[in-house]
Design a protein around this motif. Sequence first.
Motif, PDB file in Angstrom:
ATOM      1  N   ALA A  25      18.635 -21.517  50.590  1.00  0.00           N
ATOM      2  CA  ALA A  25      19.168 -21.473  51.953  1.00  0.00           C
ATOM      3  C   ALA A  25      20.638 -21.069  51.985  1.00  0.00           C
ATOM      4  O   ALA A  25      21.155 -20.662  53.037  1.00  0.00           O
ATOM      5  N   ASN A  26      21.330 -21.141  50.843  1.00  0.00           N
ATOM      6  CA  ASN A  26      22.772 -20.912  50.825  1.00  0.00           C
ATOM      7  C   ASN A  26      23.174 -19.618  50.144  1.00  0.00           C
ATOM      8  O   ASN A  26      24.368 -19.367  49.959  1.00  0.00           O
ATOM      9  N   VAL A  27      22.214 -18.804  49.727  1.00  0.00           N
ATOM     10  CA  VAL A  27      22.552 -17.590  48.995  1.00  0.00           C
ATOM     11  C   VAL A  27      23.255 -16.598  49.926  1.00  0.00           C
ATOM     12  O   VAL A  27      22.794 -16.354  51.045  1.00  0.00           O
ATOM     13  N   PRO A  28      24.382 -16.009  49.506  1.00  0.00           N
ATOM     14  CA  PRO A  28      25.057 -15.010  50.342  1.00  0.00           C
ATOM     15  C   PRO A  28      24.187 -13.761  50.502  1.00  0.00           C
ATOM     16  O   PRO A  28      23.395 -13.416  49.615  1.00  0.00           O
ATOM     17  N   ASP A  29      24.355 -13.078  51.627  1.00  0.00           N
ATOM     18  CA  ASP A  29      23.553 -11.881  51.882  1.00  0.00           C
ATOM     19  C   ASP A  29      23.783 -10.821  50.807  1.00  0.00           C
ATOM     20  O   ASP A  29      22.852 -10.107  50.422  1.00  0.00           O
ATOM     21  N   LYS A  30      25.018 -10.689  50.338  1.00  0.00           N
ATOM     22  CA  LYS A  30      25.323  -9.677  49.330  1.00  0.00           C
ATOM     23  C   LYS A  30      24.559  -9.937  48.036  1.00  0.00           C
ATOM     24  O   LYS A  30      24.017  -9.019  47.415  1.00  0.00           O
ATOM     25  N   VAL A  31      24.509 -11.200  47.638  1.00  0.00           N
ATOM     26  CA  VAL A  31      23.772 -11.558  46.418  1.00  0.00           C
ATOM     27  C   VAL A  31      22.278 -11.339  46.627  1.00  0.00           C
ATOM     28  O   VAL A  31      21.578 -10.832  45.748  1.00  0.00           O
ATOM     29  N   LYS A  32      21.788 -11.700  47.808  1.00  0.00           N
ATOM     30  CA  LYS A  32      20.370 -11.525  48.113  1.00  0.00           C
ATOM     31  C   LYS A  32      19.981 -10.056  48.054  1.00  0.00           C
ATOM     32  O   LYS A  32      18.927  -9.691  47.510  1.00  0.00           O
ATOM     33  N   GLU A  33      20.845  -9.183  48.623  1.00  0.00           N
ATOM     34  CA  GLU A  33      20.571  -7.747  48.587  1.00  0.00           C
ATOM     35  C   GLU A  33      20.595  -7.227  47.150  1.00  0.00           C
ATOM     36  O   GLU A  33      19.782  -6.377  46.763  1.00  0.00           O
ATOM     37  N   GLU A  34      21.529  -7.721  46.322  1.00  0.00           N
ATOM     38  CA  GLU A  34      21.613  -7.291  44.924  1.00  0.00           C
ATOM     39  C   GLU A  34      20.334  -7.646  44.160  1.00  0.00           C
ATOM     40  O   GLU A  34      19.787  -6.830  43.413  1.00  0.00           O
ATOM     41  N   ILE A  35      19.858  -8.874  44.377  1.00  0.00           N
ATOM     42  CA  ILE A  35      18.648  -9.318  43.681  1.00  0.00           C
ATOM     43  C   ILE A  35      17.436  -8.524  44.162  1.00  0.00           C
ATOM     44  O   ILE A  35      16.591  -8.084  43.353  1.00  0.00           O
ATOM     45  N   CYS A  36      17.337  -8.303  45.478  1.00  0.00           N
ATOM     46  CA  CYS A  36      16.198  -7.549  46.016  1.00  0.00           C
ATOM     47  C   CYS A  36      16.193  -6.116  45.497  1.00  0.00           C
ATOM     48  O   CYS A  36      15.132  -5.559  45.168  1.00  0.00           O
ATOM     49  N   ALA A  37      17.383  -5.500  45.421  1.00  0.00           N
ATOM     50  CA  ALA A  37      17.467  -4.126  44.914  1.00  0.00           C
ATOM     51  C   ALA A  37      17.053  -4.073  43.448  1.00  0.00           C
ATOM     52  O   ALA A  37      16.360  -3.139  43.008  1.00  0.00           O
ATOM     53  N   TYR A  38      17.461  -5.070  42.674  1.00  0.00           N
ATOM     54  CA  TYR A  38      17.098  -5.096  41.243  1.00  0.00           C
ATOM     55  C   TYR A  38      15.590  -5.258  41.074  1.00  0.00           C
ATOM     56  O   TYR A  38      14.973  -4.605  40.230  1.00  0.00           O
ATOM     57  N   MET A  39      14.986  -6.124  41.899  1.00  0.00           N
ATOM     58  CA  MET A  39      13.541  -6.349  41.809  1.00  0.00           C
ATOM     59  C   MET A  39      12.769  -5.092  42.210  1.00  0.00           C
ATOM     60  O   MET A  39      11.772  -4.727  41.577  1.00  0.00           O
ATOM     61  N   LYS A  40      13.264  -4.400  43.265  1.00  0.00           N
ATOM     62  CA  LYS A  40      12.601  -3.178  43.704  1.00  0.00           C
ATOM     63  C   LYS A  40      12.681  -2.096  42.638  1.00  0.00           C
ATOM     64  O   LYS A  40      11.708  -1.393  42.348  1.00  0.00           O
ATOM     65  N   LYS A  41      13.860  -1.979  42.021  1.00  0.00           N
ATOM     66  CA  LYS A  41      14.047  -0.993  40.952  1.00  0.00           C
ATOM     67  C   LYS A  41      13.144  -1.310  39.764  1.00  0.00           C
ATOM     68  O   LYS A  41      12.544  -0.415  39.160  1.00  0.00           O
ATOM     69  N   SER A  42      13.020  -2.581  39.450  1.00  0.00           N
ATOM     70  CA  SER A  42      12.175  -2.991  38.329  1.00  0.00           C
ATOM     71  C   SER A  42      10.715  -2.683  38.604  1.00  0.00           C
ATOM     72  O   SER A  42       9.990  -2.195  37.730  1.00  0.00           O
ATOM     73  N   ILE A  43      10.285  -2.953  39.863  1.00  0.00           N
ATOM     74  CA  ILE A  43       8.886  -2.680  40.226  1.00  0.00           C
ATOM     75  C   ILE A  43       8.606  -1.184  40.174  1.00  0.00           C
ATOM     76  O   ILE A  43       7.565  -0.737  39.683  1.00  0.00           O
ATOM     77  N   THR A  44       9.553  -0.372  40.671  1.00  0.00           N
ATOM     78  CA  THR A  44       9.383   1.084  40.647  1.00  0.00           C
ATOM     79  C   THR A  44       9.265   1.593  39.213  1.00  0.00           C
ATOM     80  O   THR A  44       8.422   2.438  38.903  1.00  0.00           O
ATOM     81  N   ALA A  45      10.118   1.071  38.331  1.00  0.00           N
ATOM     82  CA  ALA A  45      10.076   1.489  36.927  1.00  0.00           C
ATOM     83  C   ALA A  45       8.747   1.114  36.283  1.00  0.00           C
ATOM     84  O   ALA A  45       8.169   1.879  35.501  1.00  0.00           O
TER      85      ALA A  45
END
Length: 745
Positions: A67-87
């Motif tokens: 509930a306390n994660v900053p939006d910037k960190v959340k976007e970074e994690i989501c981008a990393y997960m998306k990149k990993s899934i694409t790879a």
Amino acid sequence: MVRGKEKSNASLRRDPSWKYSVQVDIGGAEKTYVYLKCNFCDKVVKGGVTRMKEHLSGSHKNVAPCANVPDKVKEEICAYMKKSITAKHLQQEQFDDRVEHGSYYGSESGKGSSSTIHSRGARGPMDQYMVNPGEDRGQTQMMPAAGTREGRRQVCLDIGRFFFEKAIPFNVATSPAYFNMLRSVGLYGRGLKAPSMYELRTWILKEELHNTEQSIEEIKRTWSETGVTIMSDGWSDMKSRSLINILVNNPYGTVFLRSVEASDEVKNADFLFNLLDGVVEEIGEQLVVQVVTDNASAYKAAGHMLMEKRKHLYWTPCAAHCIDLILEQLGDLPQHKNALSKAKKITKFIYNHSWVLSLMRKFSKKEIIRPATTRFATSYLTLQSILDVRQPLEAMFTSTQWLNSAWGKKPEGKEVRRHILNDKFWATVTYAILSTRPLVQVLRLVDAEKKPAMGFIYNAMDEAKELIAHNLGGEEASYREIWDIIDARWEVQLHRHLHAAAYYLNPQFQYSERKSSNPEVKLGLYHCMERLIPDLTVREIADLQLVLFRNREGFFGLHAAKSTIAKRSPVEWWIQFGDSTPELQSFAVRVLGLTCSSSGCERNWSTYSQVQTKRRNRLSTLRMNSLVYIMHNKRLRDRRLRNKGLKDDEDPLVCEDVASDNEWFIDDETDLPLSDLQLEDLSVDVLRGEADQGGVSTSATPHTSTSSAAKGKRKMGIIEDDEDLNFIDTIGEEDSLEDPFSDGT
């Protein structure tokens, strides 16, 4: 690698989740998991970085979102997960493409993902003419119907390609597990999703480990009835790691307990004592009758320390090792050394030249090298084999083919011919065989696993000495030197009270007219009763029951008991007819059911090396030990099944594999370079005579060496690992932290 093991190199932690969490230790928690605490909400997540990414990204998958994660960190994690899934998707597409282009059977009409192959169901006769929607009919070929000759041919080509590309030894195709695998795939039908690498090393490995443990439970349940022998033997593998195998044996079979890596330990008496004492404690002192090791000084000292602490068990040296040392000493006698050195020259010359080897096979119709389980047994079995083909060898070296060949004119060829045609050489070979064959028979007895040898070794050694004296003419001067060598090992090192007690309790000798009256037999019996029957009352009862056994009273006097003495093993005989003397029966079964050697350890030296190879050098210790445990016990089970059907004329000493440094092939002094064709001649399949069918070249020009890269040494019957095969038991950044035995679904 298990979850509880953190990567030592922090630079390998490329996952951004590590920046926003910290690993914590939870008291009483499962050790196989990594626990991470979120830096924003302090929530502790079980499951490593994968679960932490889901927590920080708010995916609502497997874990509550932060509930306390900053939006910037959340976007970074989501981008990393998306990149990993694409790879991963791209990697899967590339893999599917490689599967499609590398398939013989169904490569055109059966296109689809390798992870989801076709819809499940049996193929019908019309399937070979059907086309998937959207496919170009012009590009579609008919796939052979299942069950046809052409269909089988293409499937076999796919199987063969797997063997060839991954350098799998051909003899793997003789494994029952290979046939079970293919049968299961065929019975399942279309649509089988192939197990992934992750599944193989997690839940499948865990399940097989459980099944292996279940299969050996049947043997463990018999330990209380017969007692057990702990067998231990140390060795060094190809990577110079010091390993100690621990096995447990009783008349119903041998169980592999573990392989201990002791590279970092000083293998002195204290270390070996603590190791063996711990194994005794683990199994239960009341079950352990003896501990068998080799006769090295450290093991000997550790054995005496163990007997001093544990008053109701014995330490005994390995009989096979001691007899092999006797054969080694006999090999240093002038007559033996002369015969062995010339015989080795003959075999090295023949087996290092393809044309000569082919000619030898044409005349002898058999192989002359007989690889055995021990080095010096190989020497004397090979001498016997050479003597058996004396006439064919003499005919070969006097034949027109030999005399007209290039090898017949070379100095080394002429020297070998002189040996073959020299009666003095054959006289030394005959002498060496006559003076060692009885000892090889004893080695064959103690090395066999069809029946326990403890009840036979005392008589076998006495008979071997008498037979040697008889073979050499009966004059003391002719055999005294050999007897002295035998006595120095047997009387000083090998002979134990257990051997004498087992001799007394063996009905085959107790009721024989030639029964030994040597006082040491009865002395050994009572020494063993005092040590192995701690209860004084039970010991006195067993002592009184000896009268019934000796006088053939009660069950011992039955006609069935008398007529089956030689038809049953001593252990089976006592179980069947010892009911009227239960205390003595229990003692006799525990003594007569013992093995005399630790050769069961030595036969499985290669198991650890096969698991820990260049291609699998990143296996976790837990997973590696599980693989060794499964492989070792499967081999022991298979050998147990083979021994049940072993015919009396089959030799338990002879083995199928030839050592890479076998002295009957390789000359350490000259380091003869071998050509590729010559190396192929030395393979195990060729030694079995499977290359004879091609006929013998009558050309007078022998093969010449085309490569000197393989000087002197080659592993026979085992494909060596190759770092260029691009096959690694890959451990990724994330899955290295996952539970190796968790459910892979």
